[in-house]
Scaffold this motif. Structure first.
Motif, mmCIF file in Angstrom:
data_model
loop_
_atom_site.group_PDB
_atom_site.id
_atom_site.type_symbol
_atom_site.label_atom_id
_atom_site.label_comp_id
_atom_site.label_asym_id
_atom_site.label_seq_id
_atom_site.Cartn_x
_atom_site.Cartn_y
_atom_site.Cartn_z
ATOM 1 N N UNK A 104 0.823 -1.207 0.000
ATOM 2 C CA UNK A 104 0.000 0.000 0.000
ATOM 3 C C UNK A 104 0.861 1.262 0.000
ATOM 4 N N UNK A 105 2.116 1.131 0.398
ATOM 5 C CA UNK A 105 3.043 2.262 0.419
ATOM 6 C C UNK A 105 3.731 2.461 -0.922
ATOM 7 N N UNK A 106 3.469 1.593 -1.877
ATOM 8 C CA UNK A 106 4.168 1.629 -3.168
ATOM 9 C C UNK A 106 3.400 2.386 -4.241
ATOM 10 N N UNK A 107 2.339 3.060 -3.871
ATOM 11 C CA UNK A 107 1.511 3.799 -4.836
ATOM 12 C C UNK A 107 2.335 4.861 -5.567
ATOM 13 N N UNK A 108 2.168 4.941 -6.874
ATOM 14 C CA UNK A 108 2.835 5.944 -7.703
ATOM 15 C C UNK A 108 1.794 6.720 -8.489
ATOM 16 N N UNK A 109 2.008 8.018 -8.586
ATOM 17 C CA UNK A 109 1.108 8.856 -9.372
ATOM 18 C C UNK A 109 1.628 9.115 -10.778
ATOM 19 N N UNK A 110 2.807 8.599 -11.094
ATOM 20 C CA UNK A 110 3.402 8.860 -12.402
ATOM 21 C C UNK A 110 2.815 7.934 -13.462
ATOM 22 N N UNK A 111 2.817 8.416 -14.672
ATOM 23 C CA UNK A 111 2.448 7.590 -15.824
ATOM 24 C C UNK A 111 3.448 7.884 -16.915
ATOM 25 N N UNK A 112 4.120 6.920 -17.445
ATOM 26 C CA UNK A 112 3.982 5.495 -17.143
ATOM 27 C C UNK A 112 4.545 5.159 -15.757
ATOM 28 N N UNK A 113 4.053 4.072 -15.226
ATOM 29 C CA UNK A 113 4.519 3.583 -13.930
ATOM 30 C C UNK A 113 5.989 3.208 -14.059
ATOM 31 N N UNK A 114 6.776 3.609 -13.096
ATOM 32 C CA UNK A 114 8.216 3.305 -13.120
ATOM 33 C C UNK A 114 8.624 2.292 -12.055
ATOM 34 N N UNK A 115 7.758 1.981 -11.136
ATOM 35 C CA UNK A 115 8.006 1.008 -10.074
ATOM 36 C C UNK A 115 9.084 1.453 -9.100
ATOM 37 N N UNK A 116 9.447 2.740 -9.110
ATOM 38 C CA UNK A 116 10.471 3.238 -8.195
ATOM 39 C C UNK A 116 10.049 3.086 -6.734
ATOM 40 N N UNK A 117 8.822 3.466 -6.442
ATOM 41 C CA UNK A 117 8.344 3.389 -5.064
ATOM 42 C C UNK A 117 8.229 1.935 -4.615
ATOM 43 N N UNK A 118 7.816 1.056 -5.504
ATOM 44 C CA UNK A 118 7.730 -0.367 -5.173
ATOM 45 C C UNK A 118 9.101 -0.911 -4.814
ATOM 46 N N UNK A 119 10.110 -0.557 -5.604
ATOM 47 C CA UNK A 119 11.478 -1.003 -5.302
ATOM 48 C C UNK A 119 11.915 -0.528 -3.922
ATOM 49 N N UNK A 120 11.652 0.737 -3.614
ATOM 50 C CA UNK A 120 12.038 1.294 -2.314
ATOM 51 C C UNK A 120 11.354 0.556 -1.169
ATOM 52 N N UNK A 121 10.068 0.322 -1.323
ATOM 53 C CA UNK A 121 9.301 -0.351 -0.277
ATOM 54 C C UNK A 121 9.797 -1.771 -0.072
ATOM 55 N N UNK A 122 10.015 -2.493 -1.150
ATOM 56 C CA UNK A 122 10.443 -3.893 -1.029
ATOM 57 C C UNK A 122 11.843 -4.014 -0.460
ATOM 58 N N UNK A 123 12.718 -3.077 -0.761
ATOM 59 C CA UNK A 123 14.083 -3.105 -0.205
ATOM 60 C C UNK A 123 14.089 -2.959 1.306
#
Length: 103
Positions: free
Chosen positions: A31-50
């Motif tokens: 739930x902390x990996x939400x991104x408002x950018x388009x296209x999705x870059x998965x940057x926040x997901x990477x940060x959260x998972x690390x």
């Protein structure tokens, strides 16, 4: 991404966000990996998972992949999903359990 021509950038982004919301029920870190950018870059997901312990990051990743796949199947159907994603999903969803060959 192979889905962009079919769903558009906004559609892919919406599917990704829905994936995080659904899989985030069992794995709140998503739930902390939400991104408002388009296209999705998965940057926040990477940060959260690390920031997660390895086993929790792996479980959250598996849940998000499975959820994404299920949502996409429901949206465009299994045949089109398989055609668009090809073998990318086949090892995970082959229908047979993974065997431990290290023994």
């Amino acid at each position: 991404m192979a889905l962009t021509p079919v769903l558009g950038q906004r559609g892919v982004a919406a599917l990704y966000r829905r994936t995080l919301n659904v899989a985030g029920r069992a794995h709140p870190c998503l739930l902390l990996a939400h991104e408002d950018t388009e296209p999705i870059r998965f940057d926040q997901l990477r940060k959260v998972l690390r920031k997660q312990p390895a086993d929790q990051a792996a479980a959250a990743t598996d849940a998000s992949i499975q959820t994404f796949h299920e949502l996409l199947n429901n949206l465009i159907g299994i045949p089109l999903t398989q055609r668009l994603l090809g073998g990318l999903w086949s090892p995970i969803y082959s229908g047979s359990p993974v065997q431990d060959r290290s023994k």
